[in-house]
Write an enzyme that holds these catalytic residues in place. Structure first.
Site, PDB file in Angstrom:
ATOM      1  N   ARG A 170       0.841  -1.215   0.000  1.00 48.26           N
ATOM      2  CA  ARG A 170       0.000   0.000   0.000  1.00 48.26           C
ATOM      3  C   ARG A 170       0.867   1.252   0.000  1.00 48.26           C
ATOM      4  O   ARG A 170       0.563   2.243  -0.635  1.00 48.26           O
ATOM      5  CB  ARG A 170      -0.943  -0.005   1.186  1.00 48.26           C
ATOM      6  CG  ARG A 170      -2.262  -0.739   0.979  1.00 48.26           C
ATOM      7  CD  ARG A 170      -2.091  -2.163   0.473  1.00 48.26           C
ATOM      8  NE  ARG A 170      -3.316  -2.877   0.351  1.00 48.26           N
ATOM      9  CZ  ARG A 170      -3.831  -3.658   1.318  1.00 48.26           C
ATOM     10  NH1 ARG A 170      -3.193  -3.842   2.459  1.00 48.26           N
ATOM     11  NH2 ARG A 170      -4.967  -4.282   1.114  1.00 48.26           N
ATOM     12  N   ASP A 333      -6.809 -14.145   1.749  1.00 48.17           N
ATOM     13  CA  ASP A 333      -7.856 -13.383   2.430  1.00 48.17           C
ATOM     14  C   ASP A 333      -8.702 -12.580   1.440  1.00 48.17           C
ATOM     15  O   ASP A 333      -8.244 -12.239   0.351  1.00 48.17           O
ATOM     16  CB  ASP A 333      -7.236 -12.417   3.458  1.00 48.17           C
ATOM     17  CG  ASP A 333      -6.303 -11.425   2.807  1.00 48.17           C
ATOM     18  OD1 ASP A 333      -5.554 -11.834   1.893  1.00 48.17           O
ATOM     19  OD2 ASP A 333      -6.324 -10.247   3.181  1.00 48.17           O
ATOM     20  N   GLU A 334      -9.923 -12.313   1.854  1.00 51.22           N
ATOM     21  CA  GLU A 334     -10.799 -11.317   1.233  1.00 51.22           C
ATOM     22  C   GLU A 334     -10.921 -11.473  -0.285  1.00 51.22           C
ATOM     23  O   GLU A 334     -10.958 -10.487  -1.007  1.00 51.22           O
ATOM     24  CB  GLU A 334     -10.294  -9.907   1.573  1.00 51.22           C
ATOM     25  CG  GLU A 334     -10.290  -9.634   3.066  1.00 51.22           C
ATOM     26  CD  GLU A 334      -9.743  -8.260   3.417  1.00 51.22           C
ATOM     27  OE1 GLU A 334     -10.275  -7.656   4.345  1.00 51.22           O
ATOM     28  OE2 GLU A 334      -8.788  -7.784   2.766  1.00 51.22           O
ATOM     29  N   TRP A 400      -6.705 -13.949  11.659  1.00 50.43           N
ATOM     30  CA  TRP A 400      -6.774 -12.481  11.745  1.00 50.43           C
ATOM     31  C   TRP A 400      -8.170 -11.984  12.083  1.00 50.43           C
ATOM     32  O   TRP A 400      -8.315 -10.930  12.690  1.00 50.43           O
ATOM     33  CB  TRP A 400      -6.259 -11.832  10.455  1.00 50.43           C
ATOM     34  CG  TRP A 400      -7.164 -11.939   9.249  1.00 50.43           C
ATOM     35  CD1 TRP A 400      -7.260 -12.975   8.385  1.00 50.43           C
ATOM     36  CD2 TRP A 400      -8.070 -10.935   8.772  1.00 50.43           C
ATOM     37  NE1 TRP A 400      -8.176 -12.699   7.397  1.00 50.43           N
ATOM     38  CE2 TRP A 400      -8.686 -11.444   7.607  1.00 50.43           C
ATOM     39  CE3 TRP A 400      -8.419  -9.651   9.201  1.00 50.43           C
ATOM     40  CZ2 TRP A 400      -9.629 -10.731   6.883  1.00 50.43           C
ATOM     41  CZ3 TRP A 400      -9.361  -8.927   8.474  1.00 50.43           C
ATOM     42  CH2 TRP A 400      -9.950  -9.476   7.331  1.00 50.43           C
ATOM     43  N   TYR A 425      -3.625  -5.386  15.318  1.00 53.07           N
ATOM     44  CA  TYR A 425      -3.602  -4.624  14.079  1.00 53.07           C
ATOM     45  C   TYR A 425      -3.010  -3.249  14.388  1.00 53.07           C
ATOM     46  O   TYR A 425      -3.665  -2.389  14.980  1.00 53.07           O
ATOM     47  CB  TYR A 425      -5.008  -4.546  13.468  1.00 53.07           C
ATOM     48  CG  TYR A 425      -5.209  -5.664  12.465  1.00 53.07           C
ATOM     49  CD1 TYR A 425      -4.859  -6.971  12.789  1.00 53.07           C
ATOM     50  CD2 TYR A 425      -5.695  -5.411  11.192  1.00 53.07           C
ATOM     51  CE1 TYR A 425      -4.990  -8.001  11.870  1.00 53.07           C
ATOM     52  CE2 TYR A 425      -5.845  -6.434  10.261  1.00 53.07           C
ATOM     53  CZ  TYR A 425      -5.486  -7.727  10.603  1.00 53.07           C
ATOM     54  OH  TYR A 425      -5.613  -8.743   9.697  1.00 53.07           O
ATOM     55  N   PHE A 426      -1.775  -3.078  13.959  1.00 53.85           N
ATOM     56  CA  PHE A 426      -1.037  -1.879  14.347  1.00 53.85           C
ATOM     57  C   PHE A 426      -1.312  -0.677  13.440  1.00 53.85           C
ATOM     58  O   PHE A 426      -0.620   0.323  13.532  1.00 53.85           O
ATOM     59  CB  PHE A 426       0.470  -2.184  14.391  1.00 53.85           C
ATOM     60  CG  PHE A 426       0.920  -2.896  15.639  1.00 53.85           C
ATOM     61  CD1 PHE A 426       0.016  -3.434  16.548  1.00 53.85           C
ATOM     62  CD2 PHE A 426       2.280  -3.038  15.920  1.00 53.85           C
ATOM     63  CE1 PHE A 426       0.441  -4.088  17.703  1.00 53.85           C
ATOM     64  CE2 PHE A 426       2.720  -3.686  17.068  1.00 53.85           C
ATOM     65  CZ  PHE A 426       1.798  -4.215  17.955  1.00 53.85           C
ATOM     66  N   ASP A 427      -2.329  -0.799  12.555  1.00 60.42           N
ATOM     67  CA  ASP A 427      -2.730   0.415  11.842  1.00 60.42           C
ATOM     68  C   ASP A 427      -3.720   1.212  12.689  1.00 60.42           C
ATOM     69  O   ASP A 427      -4.189   2.265  12.279  1.00 60.42           O
ATOM     70  CB  ASP A 427      -3.315   0.114  10.452  1.00 60.42           C
ATOM     71  CG  ASP A 427      -4.433  -0.915  10.470  1.00 60.42           C
ATOM     72  OD1 ASP A 427      -4.646  -1.586  11.519  1.00 60.42           O
ATOM     73  OD2 ASP A 427      -5.092  -1.065   9.419  1.00 60.42           O
ATOM     74  N   TRP A 475      -0.714  -2.790   8.483  1.00 63.55           N
ATOM     75  CA  TRP A 475      -1.205  -2.413   7.155  1.00 63.55           C
ATOM     76  C   TRP A 475      -0.979  -0.914   7.013  1.00 63.55           C
ATOM     77  O   TRP A 475      -1.165  -0.165   7.977  1.00 63.55           O
ATOM     78  CB  TRP A 475      -2.696  -2.754   7.027  1.00 63.55           C
ATOM     79  CG  TRP A 475      -2.967  -4.211   7.253  1.00 63.55           C
ATOM     80  CD1 TRP A 475      -3.531  -4.776   8.370  1.00 63.55           C
ATOM     81  CD2 TRP A 475      -2.686  -5.287   6.367  1.00 63.55           C
ATOM     82  NE1 TRP A 475      -3.609  -6.134   8.227  1.00 63.55           N
ATOM     83  CE2 TRP A 475      -3.099  -6.478   7.005  1.00 63.55           C
ATOM     84  CE3 TRP A 475      -2.126  -5.365   5.100  1.00 63.55           C
ATOM     85  CZ2 TRP A 475      -2.968  -7.734   6.415  1.00 63.55           C
ATOM     86  CZ3 TRP A 475      -1.992  -6.615   4.508  1.00 63.55           C
ATOM     87  CH2 TRP A 475      -2.418  -7.775   5.154  1.00 63.55           C
ATOM     88  N   GLU A 477      -2.220   1.468   4.558  1.00 62.26           N
ATOM     89  CA  GLU A 477      -3.010   2.345   3.699  1.00 62.26           C
ATOM     90  C   GLU A 477      -2.891   3.807   4.145  1.00 62.26           C
ATOM     91  O   GLU A 477      -2.730   4.713   3.334  1.00 62.26           O
ATOM     92  CB  GLU A 477      -4.496   1.960   3.741  1.00 62.26           C
ATOM     93  CG  GLU A 477      -4.853   0.694   3.005  1.00 62.26           C
ATOM     94  CD  GLU A 477      -4.788  -0.532   3.899  1.00 62.26           C
ATOM     95  OE1 GLU A 477      -4.061  -0.501   4.917  1.00 62.26           O
ATOM     96  OE2 GLU A 477      -5.462  -1.530   3.569  1.00 62.26           O
TER      97      GLU A 477
HETATM   98  C1  ACM Z   1      -6.341  -9.032   6.421  1.00 62.76           C
HETATM   99  O1  ACM Z   1      -6.339  -8.139   7.298  1.00 62.76           O
HETATM  100  N1  ACM Z   1      -7.068  -8.867   5.314  1.00 62.76           N
HETATM  101  C2  ACM Z   1      -5.581 -10.256   6.561  1.00 62.76           C
END
Ligand code: ACM
Length: 770
Positions: A170, A333-334, A400, A425-427, A475, A477
């Site tokens: 990202r 994922d996703e 996750w 989740y460190f974002d 993440w 972004e």
């Molecule tokens: C994830 O957060 N989509 C693994």
């Protein structure tokens, strides 16, 4: 031994003896993560430039560890012990790295006035013994020789997988920054860097057989105003990739620090970047020409043709040549299945294979890839969606979406790594401080991370044996710069290290918190930018009695004691301790700092108590109307923001309005607002249709103010005019009419659509006469 060497050794040992410090009484050890057993002893070992680190003749691994220790000591304290082969001379106060004792990553460490001994069977153990010695030598930012407190340590990790995931897709980080992150991991005995190299927004790894992956898909145009250079008007190209030479160098750098890099190549979803480069891999005849700058989940999936598996195998072969890790991460994922549902060829394949549905097809897809990975002696790991439709026979699951994936995987006898939302989740931001960098608004604090339960009751004792370890995921972004990546990672990774390494019965938040000053000092001397905002006081300035300003102070983590001054001087441990709200004369400069056991925590913060400040609230001090996708995100304009930086907006993307609680409207109010425009760059599928934006009455839209709720009576509609056109922030002003009493004010914008999205930076409400 010749005479010269004997004389040199005698001099070295004599120097050590002469410099030996007076005996220190045993003091608490500040080792982090806390070891299995550690006993502080009386006395200390004098470590200086004259100290030598001994390794056995020909022990190349021990020598490389000794060199790292010397380099780290030099980096932190400016002293550089020499590395030598052979035993210390009689009477020489030296550091020795000795094979024996604990196996695996375990080690023993004995620090005594007459010498230091690190004992381990494996290189990893020697390295962690060296790290513990380094920590005992580096408890603050001081330079020069140091008296290392005497101690006896026996140690070994709780979990084998002590991980950190870095998203380099990202946003792109430099190799130097990634090395710095590895330094910070290694200094806290974290051993796995999961490297997210591929996503819809970019492909970052050079693949020799498919050069367009990086020639084309490592680059994109930023969203909104940032797409063009504001000065020249020229298009901006954002991106970068890692060459295979860089990767080999990084893998070796990490290995020297006992960090394994586990590469992630996403499939079958998050696949827009490779499809942009090689459209035949996908299912749409006309994919975008460039990787995209939107965040969220795109619909692009790989097709399941043999040529696509040929491509994936070729890519994975180059990946496995570069990364010697036991595990290869394949994402999973996703992967929204719409494109597979809509494709006649895919539906025919589902039928031909006899699998149940698209999930079954994904399972078949992953199993096919697993065969290839297993064929090269490696193991497949994927996000917990790889459970859907049936787990591949040898797969390991990274859980996750909470820990349900871990429970399911362990229940089926598969190994698992815990890296669940929201805590790991460190974002997410680390506190509600106004100095937090952009990210997701939900807080995951140092304490939350520390208290993460890595042995949940939901798993039986047998199932818990399948937990390989824990991992934090970053993440990026909303984390645009390398500096912010460090701020989001640290100090939370230090808390994670104790969750991952330290036995459950030895974990204790208060004990950890008391070590925070030494932890922060170590990060600083390594050159790592750790986030200090959660430790620092934040002031809330509000109108007080008789024209005074009421100032209240609070720190995010509430560690230690806040001390303050009002005469412009630096707060010290002798300054007044903050207790209750202060009443300040307008114009007073308030300075405050947190202290823990006499040591400062974070920076001194300063505020000028003006009327204006007391009547102003920034967006993150307002109440958001919703909590569906609450973000702290940046303006797209690189210039012209407040103070020359990009503004940071707090918004719930699904419900973009903001509430000022308790405004006294009895005399009417004058409103000044700073507003920006941000591009709509979120892929949220059909959820987008649920976002309500009222239609504008003027060309650039209005800032609307309502009372009686956000659907209540509109008391003002202030045309945005030029302020609605960007780039950067603009101001608008207006008057809120008088009405009885105190009201909650709801601010929202009218607009022609969602792109661009107007955003509120801050609001000032002053008396209508001002
Ligand atoms: C994830 O957060 N989509 C693994």
């Amino acid at each position: 031994m010749n005479e010269f060497r004997r004389a040199a050794l005698f001099l070295a040992s004599a120097a050590s003896v002469v410099l030996a410090a007076p005996a220190l009484a045993a003091q608490p050890l500040t080792l982090t993560p806390a070891p299995v057993k550690a006993q502080a002893l009386d006395g200390s070992f004098r470590l200086s430039d004259a100290t030598r680190i001994h390794v056995a003749k020909g022990d190349v691994e021990a020598r490389s560890v000794a060199q790292q220790l010397s380099d780290l000591l030099h980096r932190a304290r400016g002293v550089r012990p020499a590395v030598v082969e052979g035993e210390p001379a009689a009477g020489e106060a030296a550091i020795s790295l000795v094979r024996g004792g604990p196996d695996g990553e375990g080690y023993g460490l004995d620090v005594a006035p007459g010498g230091v001994k690190i004992t381990a069977q494996k290189r990893a153990g020697l390295f962690y013994g060296a790290i513990s010695l380094w920590q005992l030598a580096v408890q603050d930012e001081a330079k020069g020789p140091v008296d290392v407190p005497a101690a006896q340590v026996e140690d070994a990790p709780r979990f084998a997988w002590r991980g950190f995931m870095l998203d380099s897709a990202r946003h792109y980080q430099s190799i130097d920054t990634i090395k710095l992150l590895i330094d910070g991991m290694a200094a806290h005995k974290l051993n796995t860097l999961h490297w997210h190299l591929v996503d819809d927004q970019a492909w970052r790894l050079e693949i020799k057989k498919y050069p367009k992956l990086t020639q084309v898909s490592a680059w994109r145009t930023p969203a909104g105003a940032a797409a063009r250079d504001l000065k020249t008007g020229k298009p901006v190209r954002y991106g970068g990739f890692y060459s295979q030479d860089q990767v080999r160098d990084l893998v070796a750098y990490a290995a020297a620090r006992n960090v394994t890099i586990v590469p992630e190549i996403e499939m079958p979803g998050h696949a827009l970047a490779p499809i942009v480069a090689y459209p035949k891999l996908g299912l749409t005849p006309n994919p975008p020409a460039l990787a995209r700058h939107d965040w969220g989940i795109f619909p692009y999936l790989y097709n399941v043709d043999d040529e696509t598996f040929g491509f994936l195998n070729d890519v994975l072969d180059e990946v496995m040549d570069l990364f010697p890790s036991e595990y290869i991460h394949v994402g999973g994922d996703e992967a929204v299945k719409d494109q597979w549902k809509e494709s006649a060829a895919i539906q025919a394949k589902i039928k031909a294979l006899g699998v149940k549905d698209e999930h079954g097809l994904q399972s078949w897809f992953i199993q096919r890839v697993e065969k290839h990975i297993n064929g090269r002696g490696r193991r497949l790991i994927g996000w917990d969606e790889i459970l859907e439709g049936g787990l591949a026979p040898n797969a390991t699951v990274m859980s996750w979406r909470g820990i349900e994936g871990a429970i399911a995987a362990a229940g089926q006898g598969h190994d698992t790594v815990l890296s669940p939302e929201p805590t790991l989740y460190f974002d997410r931001r680390q506190s509600t401080s106004l100095d937090e960098p952009p990210g997701r608004m939900t807080v995951s604090s140092l304490k939350d991370v520390y208290n993460f339960d890595a042995a949940p009751d939901a798993l039986t004792a047998d199932q818990r044996k399948h937990i390989l370890g824990v991992q934090a995921n970053l993440w990026v972004e909303h984390i645009r710069t390398d500096e912010r990546v460090q701020l989001m990672a640290f100090p939370r990774l230090v808390a994670l290290s104790e969750t991952a390494w330290t036995q459950e019965e030895r974990r204790d938040w208060n004990g950890f918190a008391a070590r925070v000053p030494s932890q922060m000092a170590r990060l600083k001397v390594l050159g790592i930018k750790a986030n200090t905002a959660p430790f620092e006081p934040q002031a809330s300035l509000r109108p007080g009695q008789d024209g005074a300003i009421a100032a209240s102070l609070k720190s995010g983590l509430e560690l230690g004691q806040i001390r303050y001054t009002t005469d412009g001087s630096e707060p010290t441990t002798a300054s007044p301790a903050y207790g209750e709200a202060l009443s300040l004369k307008a114009g007073t400069v308030l300075k405050a700092r947190s202290f823990l056991d006499g040591q400062p925590l974070g920076r001194t913060r300063a505020w000028t108590a003006t009327e204006w400040a007391a009547h102003t609230r920034v967006s993150r001090q307002l109440e958001l109307c919703g909590n569906a996708i609450p973000l702290l995100f940046e303006d797209d304009a690189p210039e012209n923001g407040r103070d020359g930086e990009r503004a940071i907006f707090a918004t719930d993307v699904m419900k973009p309005c903001w509430v000022w609680k308790g405004a006294d409207l009895s005399k009417g109010l004058k409103l000044t607002a700073w507003v920006g425009q941000t591009p709509w760059n979120f892929q949220i599928g059909k959820a987008k249709d649920q976002i309500v934006v009222r239609k504008p009455a003027t060309p650039d839209g209005e800032l609307e103010v309502r009372v009686g709720g956000c659907e209540g009576e509109r008391i003002a509609a202030i045309p945005l005019g030029k302020a609605g056109r960007g780039p950067g922030l603009g101001t608008v002003g207006g008057v809120l009419p008088a009405r009885d009493g105190v009201h909650d004010l709801c601010f929202s914008f009218t607009a022609k659509g969602l792109d661009p999205m107007p955003a509120l930076d801050r609001v000032t409400l002053t008396s209508a006469g001002q």
